[in-house]
Design an enzyme around this catalytic site. Structure first.
Site, PDB file in Angstrom:
ATOM      1  CB  CYS A   2      -0.941   0.096   1.193  1.00 43.82           C
ATOM      2  SG  CYS A   2      -1.934  -1.360   1.471  1.00 43.82           S
ATOM      3  NE  ARG A  27       4.412   1.801  -0.599  1.00 39.63           N
ATOM      4  CZ  ARG A  27       5.482   1.312  -0.013  1.00 39.63           C
ATOM      5  NH1 ARG A  27       6.658   1.462  -0.564  1.00 39.63           N
ATOM      6  NH2 ARG A  27       5.392   0.654   1.119  1.00 39.63           N
ATOM      7  CD1 TRP A  75      -0.624  -5.716  -3.869  1.00 38.82           C
ATOM      8  CD2 TRP A  75      -0.329  -6.494  -1.798  1.00 38.82           C
ATOM      9  NE1 TRP A  75      -0.196  -7.021  -3.962  1.00 38.82           N
ATOM     10  CE2 TRP A  75      -0.002  -7.516  -2.718  1.00 38.82           C
ATOM     11  CE3 TRP A  75      -0.216  -6.761  -0.436  1.00 38.82           C
ATOM     12  CZ2 TRP A  75       0.423  -8.779  -2.314  1.00 38.82           C
ATOM     13  CZ3 TRP A  75       0.215  -8.019  -0.038  1.00 38.82           C
ATOM     14  CH2 TRP A  75       0.521  -9.005  -0.979  1.00 38.82           C
ATOM     15  CG  ASN A 101       2.108   0.263   3.905  1.00 37.86           C
ATOM     16  OD1 ASN A 101       1.815  -0.888   3.592  1.00 37.86           O
ATOM     17  ND2 ASN A 101       3.321   0.758   3.747  1.00 37.86           N
ATOM     18  N   GLY A 102       0.296  -1.803   6.182  1.00 37.14           N
ATOM     19  CA  GLY A 102       0.867  -2.771   7.115  1.00 37.14           C
ATOM     20  C   GLY A 102      -0.179  -3.774   7.555  1.00 37.14           C
ATOM     21  CD  GLU A 487      15.404 -11.244 -12.538  1.00 40.68           C
ATOM     22  OE1 GLU A 487      15.058 -11.912 -11.564  1.00 40.68           O
ATOM     23  OE2 GLU A 487      14.958 -10.107 -12.754  1.00 40.68           O
ATOM     24  CE  LYS A 491      11.708  -9.286 -13.796  1.00 41.31           C
ATOM     25  NZ  LYS A 491      12.546  -9.148 -12.698  1.00 41.31           N
ATOM     26  CD  GLU A 494       8.187  -9.837 -12.042  1.00 39.75           C
ATOM     27  OE1 GLU A 494       7.772  -9.473 -10.949  1.00 39.75           O
ATOM     28  OE2 GLU A 494       9.388  -9.720 -12.377  1.00 39.75           O
ATOM     29  CG  HIS A 510      18.964 -35.166 -12.780  1.00 41.50           C
ATOM     30  ND1 HIS A 510      19.508 -36.413 -12.624  1.00 41.50           N
ATOM     31  CD2 HIS A 510      19.991 -34.359 -13.133  1.00 41.50           C
ATOM     32  CE1 HIS A 510      20.817 -36.368 -12.869  1.00 41.50           C
ATOM     33  NE2 HIS A 510      21.124 -35.115 -13.168  1.00 41.50           N
ATOM     34  CE  LYS A 609      10.302  -1.480  -8.480  1.00 42.80           C
ATOM     35  NZ  LYS A 609      10.589  -2.785  -9.079  1.00 42.80           N
TER      36      LYS A 609
HETATM   37  C1  F6R Z   1      10.529  -9.084  -9.400  1.00 40.20           C
HETATM   38  C2  F6R Z   1      10.608  -8.224  -8.244  1.00 40.20           C
HETATM   39  C3  F6R Z   1      10.533  -8.848  -6.903  1.00 40.20           C
HETATM   40  C4  F6R Z   1      11.511  -8.136  -5.946  1.00 40.20           C
HETATM   41  C5  F6R Z   1      11.328  -8.657  -4.509  1.00 40.20           C
HETATM   42  C6  F6R Z   1      12.338  -8.052  -3.573  1.00 40.20           C
HETATM   43  O1  F6R Z   1      10.647  -8.368 -10.592  1.00 40.20           O
HETATM   44  O2  F6R Z   1      10.712  -7.033  -8.357  1.00 40.20           O
HETATM   45  O3  F6R Z   1      10.779 -10.216  -6.944  1.00 40.20           O
HETATM   46  O4  F6R Z   1      12.811  -8.374  -6.385  1.00 40.20           O
HETATM   47  O5  F6R Z   1      10.039  -8.362  -4.074  1.00 40.20           O
HETATM   48  O6  F6R Z   1      12.222  -6.661  -3.558  1.00 40.20           O
HETATM   49  P1  F6R Z   1      13.393  -5.737  -3.041  1.00 40.20           P
HETATM   50  O7  F6R Z   1      14.531  -5.911  -3.968  1.00 40.20           O
HETATM   51  O8  F6R Z   1      12.825  -4.362  -3.075  1.00 40.20           O
HETATM   52  O9  F6R Z   1      13.733  -6.197  -1.660  1.00 40.20           O
END
Ligand code: F6R
Length: 614
Positions: A2, A27, A75, A101-102, A487, A491, A494, A510, A609
């Protein structure tokens, strides 16, 4: 997660709040709302399901006047995203409004007690419990709003960044924080409150970071006052932030993600600047220099991180074991914090986080520090909680990352880790002078190499069209490229919602090999020279089973090109630095597939994010 914003001053609050919410949508974006006290002292609360744009439409024709207000983009944690569960929440009498937020962990107990006192609840949220607790305390004791907030928070277990306003009070917002980010921007006779300084940078460069367990009394006629939960006044520390507004805008790109992919040559320059001498190729990281002995006596390095930052940490592990011969472990912060890990006082714990606010990573570093380990942060957001709670650290300096899918932060993290490995390898004598300078030169060349890879964009865009309707993807890599495969898969899933799995190439036989058929696109990271033959064997195994191969190859590798259905060429680069280069085509592939599928690239469903909840 949030995002929260607040404003009190002389201007109309609503436009400032809405602009702030737009910047905070990364957020969370399930629902949004605002509350203002108008000039007549009336408290108006407006909220609705959906994005901030839906709220803007909803506000049309309503009384959104007032020079004090709070706002929220959600969120969901407790309660589905709908109009009722959206914030702000108001107390039973309708006189107090709160954004949060929390998570209030003991909200059930508090709610039961309030219900016994006759309180009725409109929503399913923990936040509505808190606003009623504040009202209940206020009504019973006749104390000020600030006092009631402070006393209520004394009864709360959990995480929060809250802002509270009340009917009849056009001067004062009460804000508080515990484990969720909060910053107060200082203006002349006006204050701005936010989860993230970047959302209010248009108005001020002077910020006060609220610490855990602090309550801020934000009154436009008085200097900012902050007390702790014991009502003891704390000292105010003003931090100047130098962010430019253009960094927060799309700059002509259709999405922040594409802009952030394309700005990587510049962001890596910013990351490297001042750390590698372009003439001597000597590398300096001030955070390591200042704590040289602590690093040199480390018998083990433990990385703690989540998601993309965890993938970057896997590369950090390779680099440090390879170049510095220090044993490393890479931990999911969320697992580490709950599994009674063995931490020795001579361990170095490296917390890697773009946002610097990830709740699990923050909890992991607190555990590590308690056990006496030296904790080093690799963060992007300046002044973030992790940056402030670590013993020392290095910022990656790639500028605000707004697209929910992390791109430039990943390449920045890996670049900082490469510099760290060079510095430590040299200090420990595990890295010969020639290799040290060769790799340092390689880092200096990364921006140019990335520019080269980005010139493949149209090819990758075409390739993406072929795979828009694939149901599954597999990504394979070995050595330094294995985390890149992880990674790449993350990408894609998500932002396109296509299932994708990243695997060490040789592990395929395996079990996962059973998945291969002509429907399955397999992205093979095939740049490693020293295991070239092994990768060819892996590719042959896939081809024999009808799998379609998209390879990422070093320019000129005709052998793998001939074996692949499609190839993306990248310029030659040392294996240690290849992850920075090889991850770029995978970012572009994920982006174009998602765009073709009509996905909301910058705000994919269910994600946020900054994950400030467990
Ligand atoms: C994927 C992504 C998430 C963050 C994860 C950690 O694209 O952005 O997997 O990497 O939530 O976030 P940070 O790096 O902000 O601790």
């Amino acid at each position: 997660m949030c995002g929260i914003v607040g404003y009190v001053g002389d201007r109309q609050a609503c436009p400032i709040l809405l602009k702030g919410l737009h910047r905070l949508e990364y957020r969370g974006y399930d629902s949004a709302g605002v509350a203002m006290v108008n000039a007549g002292g009336q408290l108006n609360v407006y909220k609705c399901k959906g994005k901030v744009s839906a709220l803007e439409e909803y506000l049309d024709g309503k009384d959104a006047s007032g020079s004090i207000g709070i706002a929220h983009t959600r969120w969901a944690t407790h309660g589905i995203p709908d109009n009722v569960n959206a914030h702000p929440h108001y107390s039973q009498s309708g006189k107090i409004a709160l954004i949060h937020n929390g998570i209030i962990e003991n909200y059930r107990v508090l709610k039961d007690a309030l219900e016994m006192n006759g309180y009725k609840f409109r929503s399913e949220t923990d936040s509505e419990v808190l606003v009623n607790l504040i009202e209940c305390i206020r009504d019973n004791s006749g104390c000020s709003l600030a006092e009631a907030v402070r006393m209520a928070l004394g009864k709360v277990i959990g995480a929060y960044a809250i802002a509270v306003i009340e009917e009849g009070n056009t001067d004062e917002i009460i804000a508080a924080r515990q484990s969720s980010p909060m910053v107060i921007g200082l203006g002349k006779g006006e204050f701005f409150i936010s989860s993230d300084a970047a959302s209010i940078i248009d108005y001020t460069n002077d910020f006060v970071y609220v610490n855990d367990g602090e309550v801020a009394i934000v009154n436009r006629h008085e200097p900012l006052k902050i007390v702790n939960l014991e009502n003891k006044e704390t000292q105010i520390k003003v931090t100047k932030l130098d962010l430019s507004i253009s960094q927060l805008e799309k700059g002509g790109y259709p999405h922040f993600m594409l802009k952030e992919i394309f700005e990587q040559p510049e962001t890596l320059m910013d990351c490297i600047r001042g750390r590698i001498d372009p003439v001597s190729c000597d590398v300096t990281l001030s955070g390591v220099k200042l704590n040289r002995d602590r690093f040199l006596k480390a018998r083990r390095i433990i990385f703690v991180a989540c998601g993309t930052s965890w993938h970057a940490s896997l590369i950090g592990e390779h680099l440090i074991e390879d170049l510095c011969r220090i044993p490393c472990e890479v931990e999911y912060a969320s697992e580490f914090r709950y599994r009674n890990p063995v931490i020795n006082p001579d361990d170095v714990v490296i917390a890697v986080s773009q946002s610097g606010e990830t709740a699990d990573t923050l909890a992991a570093i607190r555990i590590a520090r308690k056990a006496g380990a030296f904790v080093y942060g690799i963060c992007n957001v300046v002044g973030s909680s992790i940056a402030r709670e670590t013993d020392s650290g290095s910022y990656i300096h790639v500028g605000p990352e707004i697209g929910v899918a992390s791109t430039k932060a990943f390449t920045g993290q890996v670049t900082v880790m490469a510099m760290l490995a060079l510095v430590l390898g040299k200090e420990k004598g595990t890295l010969d002078e020639g290799r040290y300078h060769e790799l340092a030169k390689g880092i200096l060349e990364l921006p140019e190499r990335i520019r080269d890879v980005l010139s493949n964009n149209s090819l990758i865009e075409n390739l993406a069209r072929t795979f828009t309707y694939a149901h599954n993807f597999m990504y394979l890599g070995r050595g330094y490229n294995y985390p890149v495969a992880l990674e790449g898969a993350l990408k894609l899933k998500e932002i396109s919602y296509i299932h994708a799995e990243g695997l060490p190439a040789a592990e395929m036989k395996h079990g996962p090999i059973a998945l291969i058929d002509i429907e399955l696109p397999i992205v093979v990271l095939a740049t490693s020279e020293h295991i070239h033959e092994k990768i060819i064997t892996n590719i042959e195994e896939i081809k024999a089973r009808g799998g379609r191969i998209i390879s990422v190859i070093t320019r000129g590798d005709s052998q793998i090109k001939a074996l692949s259905d499609w190839s993306i060429e990248v310029p030659p680069m040392a294996a240690e630095l290849m992850p920075v280069v090889a991850s770029i085509p995978l970012q572009l592939l994920a982006y174009h597939v998602a765009v073709n599928k009509g996905r909301n690239v910058d705000q994919p469903r269910n994600l946020a994010k900054s994950v400030t909840v467990e």
